[in-house]
Design an enzyme around this catalytic site. Sequence first.
Site, PDB file in Angstrom:
ATOM      1  N   LYS A  68       0.837  -1.074   0.206  1.00  0.00           N
ATOM      2  CA  LYS A  68       0.004   0.162   0.188  1.00  0.00           C
ATOM      3  C   LYS A  68       0.847   1.281  -0.064  1.00  0.00           C
ATOM      4  CE  LYS A  68      -4.243  -2.051   2.030  1.00  0.00           C
ATOM      5  NZ  LYS A  68      -5.139  -1.807   3.343  1.00  0.00           N
ATOM      6  N   ASP A 105     -10.422   2.245   1.468  1.00  0.00           N
ATOM      7  CA  ASP A 105     -10.634   1.930   2.929  1.00  0.00           C
ATOM      8  C   ASP A 105     -11.279   3.093   3.773  1.00  0.00           C
ATOM      9  OD1 ASP A 105      -9.582  -0.692   2.533  1.00  0.00           O
ATOM     10  OD2 ASP A 105      -7.482  -0.099   3.055  1.00  0.00           O
TER      11      ASP A 105
END
Length: 275
Positions: A68, A105
């Site tokens: 990420k 997210d």
Amino acid sequence: MSSPRRAAVLGSPVAHSLSPVLHRAAYGELGLAHWSYDPYDVDEAGLPGFFERLDGSWAGLSLTMPLKRAVIPLLDEVTGTAASVEAVNTVVFGDDGRRTGDNTDIPGMVAALRERGVTTVGSAAVLGAGATASSALAALSRVCTGPVTAYVRSEARAAEMRGWGERLGVDVRTARWADAAAAFTAPLVIATTPAGATDELAPVVPDRPGTLFDVLYAPWPTALAGAWSARGGQVVGGLDLLVHQAVLQVERMTGRSPAPLAEMREAGEKALAAR
């Protein structure tokens, strides 16, 4: 006939990922028979080479750990949401090949809470201080109007969380993990810790607690989530987060909206039950 379009989830390990189940369910409902979505085990060292091999058939990528942050130097643009926590879990490829990194997210957490009627709270608590905790703070910046207390295991982690709070505009206070039971007086508790880490707290959940958002989805329910439900509290689980962030990924990658939330959740539930 439409040209094939490709998407995938990258990470290491990645075999456990539910993302292929969720995205394929969405493609089926949306009539996107020419779309495919597959898992690829890729670590940080292999990520640049993977990008070099991509052609014009690729529409997007989902990224899990440990990629990420590693993906950011490979992108042409990063959205403000992703930049706020230095974490990209979604890459969308434009028609011109431009690579845009995003983070679903954070809005996924907000959407999962909203679905359960949690839109605003006066205070909150976060259990843990890892990568997911920074996303939780970013989500709380949109939900919580007052202080957030983070329960952590070291002063170094406490300093990190206070730093994220300053960056995200959240009033973060820190406390020792040994005092984590005090978190349960907050109207919203977000558990961001690995499997088993909160099991010790299950026996001390009070009667009629507020809302627990436990980001794990397997094994489910966690001991903490089970105790929370048994004592009358509301629980939002990791599958809720996974589905809501995947909905946003599907919409960004395919350009089709809304993505089929109910069907994606049902597919995820069936896949988990079969494990």
